[in-house]
Write a protein that holds these residues in place. Structure first.
Motif, PDB file in Angstrom:
ATOM      1  N   ALA A   1       9.201  10.553  -3.146  1.00 21.22           N
ATOM      2  CA  ALA A   1       9.144   9.079  -3.027  1.00 21.22           C
ATOM      3  C   ALA A   1       8.663   7.929  -3.395  1.00 21.22           C
ATOM      4  O   ALA A   1       9.287   7.259  -4.263  1.00 21.22           O
ATOM      5  N   TYR A   2       7.540   8.329  -3.089  1.00 24.47           N
ATOM      6  CA  TYR A   2       6.543   7.867  -3.952  1.00 24.47           C
ATOM      7  C   TYR A   2       6.290   7.403  -5.264  1.00 24.47           C
ATOM      8  O   TYR A   2       6.650   6.020  -6.572  1.00 24.47           O
TER       9      TYR A   2
ATOM     10  N   ALA B   1       9.379   5.163  -5.850  1.00 27.22           N
ATOM     11  CA  ALA B   1       8.661   3.877  -5.997  1.00 27.22           C
ATOM     12  C   ALA B   1       7.942   3.125  -6.264  1.00 27.22           C
ATOM     13  O   ALA B   1       8.090   2.015  -7.152  1.00 27.22           O
TER      14      ALA B   1
ATOM     15  N   LEU C   1      10.598   1.820  -9.410  1.00 26.55           N
ATOM     16  CA  LEU C   1      11.065   0.731  -8.894  1.00 26.55           C
ATOM     17  C   LEU C   1      10.217  -0.756  -8.987  1.00 26.55           C
ATOM     18  O   LEU C   1      10.487  -1.780  -9.437  1.00 26.55           O
TER      19      LEU C   1
ATOM     20  N   HIS D   1      -0.565   7.608 -10.720  1.00 30.05           N
ATOM     21  CA  HIS D   1      -0.482   8.484  -9.964  1.00 30.05           C
ATOM     22  C   HIS D   1      -0.045   9.791  -9.379  1.00 30.05           C
ATOM     23  O   HIS D   1      -0.079  10.569  -9.186  1.00 30.05           O
TER      24      HIS D   1
ATOM     25  N   ASN E   1      -3.388  13.182  -8.103  1.00 28.35           N
ATOM     26  CA  ASN E   1      -2.239  14.020  -6.975  1.00 28.35           C
ATOM     27  C   ASN E   1      -2.253  15.661  -7.611  1.00 28.35           C
ATOM     28  O   ASN E   1      -2.037  16.010  -6.618  1.00 28.35           O
TER      29      ASN E   1
ATOM     30  N   PRO F   1      -7.065  14.310   1.097  1.00 28.74           N
ATOM     31  CA  PRO F   1      -6.295  12.910   1.591  1.00 28.74           C
ATOM     32  C   PRO F   1      -6.332  13.357   3.269  1.00 28.74           C
ATOM     33  O   PRO F   1      -7.219  12.210   3.069  1.00 28.74           O
TER      34      PRO F   1
ATOM     35  N   ARG G   1      -9.526  12.927   4.755  1.00 33.62           N
ATOM     36  CA  ARG G   1     -10.047  11.342   4.856  1.00 33.62           C
ATOM     37  C   ARG G   1      -9.306  10.184   6.227  1.00 33.62           C
ATOM     38  O   ARG G   1     -10.248   9.018   6.040  1.00 33.62           O
TER      39      ARG G   1
ATOM     40  N   MET H   1      14.026  -0.829  -3.318  1.00 33.96           N
ATOM     41  CA  MET H   1      14.640  -0.098  -2.160  1.00 33.96           C
ATOM     42  C   MET H   1      13.612   0.410  -0.720  1.00 33.96           C
ATOM     43  O   MET H   1      12.659   0.161  -1.304  1.00 33.96           O
TER      44      MET H   1
ATOM     45  N   PHE I   1      12.866   3.104   1.485  1.00 38.63           N
ATOM     46  CA  PHE I   1      13.730   4.991   1.157  1.00 38.63           C
ATOM     47  C   PHE I   1      13.766   4.573   2.674  1.00 38.63           C
ATOM     48  O   PHE I   1      13.137   4.793   4.130  1.00 38.63           O
TER      49      PHE I   1
ATOM     50  N   THR J   1      12.239   8.027   3.771  1.00 38.64           N
ATOM     51  CA  THR J   1      10.696   8.615   4.420  1.00 38.64           C
ATOM     52  C   THR J   1       9.483   7.505   4.069  1.00 38.64           C
ATOM     53  O   THR J   1       9.014   7.435   3.029  1.00 38.64           O
TER      54      THR J   1
ATOM     55  N   GLU K   1       6.013   9.438   3.205  1.00 38.49           N
ATOM     56  CA  GLU K   1       6.271   9.568   1.626  1.00 38.49           C
ATOM     57  C   GLU K   1       6.835   9.316   0.626  1.00 38.49           C
ATOM     58  O   GLU K   1       6.662   9.032  -0.552  1.00 38.49           O
ATOM     59  N   SER K   2       7.218   7.954   0.906  1.00 41.37           N
ATOM     60  CA  SER K   2       7.216   6.629   0.103  1.00 41.37           C
ATOM     61  C   SER K   2       6.023   5.828  -0.412  1.00 41.37           C
ATOM     62  O   SER K   2       5.705   5.073  -0.946  1.00 41.37           O
ATOM     63  N   PHE K   3       4.708   6.045  -0.191  1.00 42.97           N
ATOM     64  CA  PHE K   3       3.375   5.825  -0.625  1.00 42.97           C
ATOM     65  C   PHE K   3       3.091   7.094  -1.082  1.00 42.97           C
ATOM     66  O   PHE K   3       2.371   7.662  -0.468  1.00 42.97           O
ATOM     67  N   ASP K   4       1.432   6.560  -1.878  1.00 46.47           N
ATOM     68  CA  ASP K   4       1.024   7.777  -2.918  1.00 46.47           C
ATOM     69  C   ASP K   4      -0.171   7.991  -1.611  1.00 46.47           C
ATOM     70  O   ASP K   4      -1.208   6.841  -1.348  1.00 46.47           O
ATOM     71  N   PRO K   5      -0.158   9.445  -1.164  1.00 46.36           N
ATOM     72  CA  PRO K   5      -0.797   9.990  -0.155  1.00 46.36           C
ATOM     73  C   PRO K   5      -2.307   9.058  -0.420  1.00 46.36           C
ATOM     74  O   PRO K   5      -3.494   8.762  -0.167  1.00 46.36           O
ATOM     75  N   ARG K   6      -2.435   8.926  -2.073  1.00 46.89           N
ATOM     76  CA  ARG K   6      -4.356   8.552  -2.070  1.00 46.89           C
ATOM     77  C   ARG K   6      -4.572   7.103  -2.655  1.00 46.89           C
ATOM     78  O   ARG K   6      -5.464   6.983  -3.423  1.00 46.89           O
ATOM     79  N   ARG K   7      -3.158   6.656  -2.718  1.00 48.61           N
ATOM     80  CA  ARG K   7      -3.741   5.240  -2.928  1.00 48.61           C
ATOM     81  C   ARG K   7      -2.835   3.726  -1.186  1.00 48.61           C
ATOM     82  O   ARG K   7      -3.174   5.029   0.002  1.00 48.61           O
TER      83      ARG K   7
ATOM     84  N   TYR L   1      -4.506   3.688   4.741  1.00 49.23           N
ATOM     85  CA  TYR L   1      -3.810   4.881   3.904  1.00 49.23           C
ATOM     86  C   TYR L   1      -2.403   5.201   4.373  1.00 49.23           C
ATOM     87  O   TYR L   1      -2.356   5.464   5.659  1.00 49.23           O
TER      88      TYR L   1
ATOM     89  N   HIS M   1      -1.315   8.189   5.610  1.00 52.52           N
ATOM     90  CA  HIS M   1      -1.028   8.365   6.764  1.00 52.52           C
ATOM     91  C   HIS M   1      -1.957   8.227   7.830  1.00 52.52           C
ATOM     92  O   HIS M   1      -2.409   8.951   9.128  1.00 52.52           O
ATOM     93  N   GLN M   2      -2.407   7.415   7.540  1.00 49.04           N
ATOM     94  CA  GLN M   2      -3.040   6.127   8.659  1.00 49.04           C
ATOM     95  C   GLN M   2      -2.589   5.058   9.709  1.00 49.04           C
ATOM     96  O   GLN M   2      -2.813   4.827  11.262  1.00 49.04           O
TER      97      GLN M   2
END
Lengths: 283, 254
Positions: A173-174, A177, A180, A192, A196, A278, A281, B90, B92, B94, B97-103, B144, B146-147
């Motif tokens: 999804a990211y 996103a 988009l 991205h 990763n 990640p 962290r 949009m 989403f 989830t 999961e719609s955000f980059d885990p590293r950003r 992040y 996951h936080q």
């Protein structure tokens, strides 16, 4: 899967950080040693002294001397430059090349992907060192050509990893996103995708340092890599393997040097993977 | 008044080995007017997500036409498509999961702003404003994915979607992965944002829960096996379903 408690996570993270510092320092020391190797040698590594040939390790010669009476310690130190930097260069080249091809294939798909992946299949199915021998034979001897030959056969592994990772990421999804959000393909790949997929790629390349060091040494042994009298750990071992029973220090000292540096890079690779995760962290 | 989104005859046929294999969406027609909230409802596999993916151009349509704010985007690519994304965003299913885990969340929310030429400092200010608008403290920008919890992440996703002030907001099962109380909060947030924006924001609300659609939408389409089997005002559709499938859908809730 059960999530570990915050305390366990913290301990784990601290130990990973500790390991990173230790192995990072060791690797940096090794690299510094290689860079300044010319100034660290107690003797001239190319100076022959036949009266003192095959001398056992002593206070004057800590690792003994080889069959021409050259000081082994000096040769091992000087050899680190050739061995470590040609290996690092080789690994850097195949990592960059393989990752670029893999990401391109995974992202783009279609016919280009099929063609490039079949080519990589051919390389993976063919005994690598034999092909490298052929390439190095055609190009002629020398360290540069040995690096080119090994690079030609070693990129498919990286292309495979990068491609499968990119394919998996493409559906997340990211990434949708990010599209988009109006990010261009180049931006998506650099911001991205690459960050990763770097974890597995980096660990593979760290673990490959040892293999590549040995394969370069193998080519040197066959006269297609570093040429004598240049001190290079692999060729030093190959040249002197007949002395293993009479003067074992001559073969063993470069062997131990290879072993120790490979070990350091492997452990560093594992630690970087753990650190780059990640989930480590979490605060 | 011109519709924000006009879908004509939209069709998706998935093929296998060059042969048409499965028709996921078949001749779907609808319009979305400015300020309107349209619900699309249907069971898993009914083609809701396929419709959305075609509208957002993450998937090529096999046939039909998609018109966004007067512009045909059915085959839009590259910079034309990026321009279209300024008008359509949009949320989403989830959130995490719609955000980059590293950003950080702030990076994700500000990405569209930066891509459309806003300076880093301005984008940072705007991200803080957006986070607060969506009921999150401004310092969440540094966290992040996951936080934070799923509900918080979905609020951030809404902030991201609204960052460049789109005319069309697509919510693809945006509340489905949240638990009931959080679901209610997120819906309240969406409702508030919608009232604030008035006619400037239209919402396409994809959902499988007819009760949520009844609460939230002005109009509803019922999608079944890739076809629209019923449409109308939610209360009327629920009270007086004409189609067998709609009946069974309503019965299963009540």
């Amino acid at each position: 899967m059960k999530e570990p408690t915050v305390r366990v996570q913290k301990i784990r993270r601290d130990s990973v950080k500790m390991r990173l510092i230790i192995f990072g320092t060791l690797a940096v020391l090794l690299l510094l040693g290689a860079i300044f190797s010319k100034y660290l040698t107690p003797y001239d590594p190319y100076l022959q002294d036949l009266r003192n040939a095959k001398a056992a390790p002593s206070a004057a010669h800590l690792l003994g001397t080889d069959r021409y009476g050259r000081d082994m310690l000096s040769r091992v130190i000087v050899g680190s430059w050739t061995s470590i930097f040609s290996t690092l260069l080789l690994v850097a080249v195949i990592t960059a090349l393989g990752t670029a091809i893999g990401v391109f294939c995974g992202w783009h798909g279609g016919r280009t992907d099929t063609v490039l992946m079949r080519i990589s299949d051919i390389f993976l199915a063919f005994p690598g060192l034999v092909f490298a021998l052929a390439v190095a034979g055609v190009l002629g001897g020398g360290l540069h050509n040995a690096i080119i030959a090994l690079a030609a056969i070693s990129w498919p592994k990286y292309a495979r990893i990068a491609r499968s990772q990119t394919l998996a990421l493409k559906e997340t999804a990211y990434l949708k996103a990010a599209r988009l959000a109006g990010s261009s393909t180049v931006k998506i790949i650099f911001k991205h995708i690459l960050p990763n997929i770097m974890g597995p790629v980096l660990v593979t390349s760290m673990l490959d340092i040892g293999t590549m060091m040995m394969e370069l040494a193998g080519l040197s042994f066959l006269g297609l890599g570093a040429k004598p009298p240049i001190a290079e750990w692999g060729s030093m071992m190959s040249d002197t393997r007949s002395l293993l029973s009479t003067a074992p220090w001559v073969t063993l000292s470069p062997g131990i040097a290879v072993f120790v540096s490979v070990m350091i890079f492997n452990l560093l690779g594992d630690t970087i993977r753990d650190y780059a995760d990640p989930k480590n962290r979490r605060r | 008044m011109e519709p924000v989104l006009k879908i004509e005859d939209l069709t998706k046929v998935f093929s296998r080995g060059g042969q048409p294999d499965f028709t996921a969406v078949s001749h779907v027609n609808f319009e979305l007017m400015p300020g309107e909230c349209l619900g699309i409802i249907g069971e898993s596999g009914s083609g809701k997500t396929t419709v959305v993916n075609m509208i957002t151009r993450l998937l090529d349509a096999s046939g039909g036409r998609i018109t966004l704010d007067g512009e045909d985007i059915t085959t839009a690519k590259g910079s034309r498509l990026r321009k279209a994304y300024r008008k359509m965003q949009m949320v989403f299913q989830t959130p995490t999961e719609s955000f980059d885990p590293r950003r950080t969340l702030g990076d994700g929310i500000g990405e569209s702003l930066r891509n459309h030429g806003m300076s880093a400092a301005d984008a940072k200010k705007e991200v803080s404003r957006l986070l607060e608008m969506c009921g999150l403290p401004a310092d969440f920008a540094g966290r992040y994915p996951h936080q934070v919890s799923g509900g918080q992440c979905q609020r951030a996703a809404i902030a991201r979607a609204l960052a460049i002030r789109p005319k069309l907001l697509i919510c693809d099962e945006a509340t489905s992965s949240l638990d009931v109380t959080i679901q209610k909060e997120v819906l309240e947030l969406l409702g508030r944002l919608r009232r604030q924006a008035g006619a400037d924001l239209s919402i396409l609300f994809i959902c499988h829960d007819i009760a949520l659609v009844q609460e939230f939408c002005d109009r509803v389409l019922v999608l079944y096996h890739g076809e629209i089997v019923e449409q109308g005002i939610p209360d009327e559709v629920i009270r007086n379903p004409r189609n067998e499938y709609t009946k069974s859908l309503i019965d299963s809730v009540l």
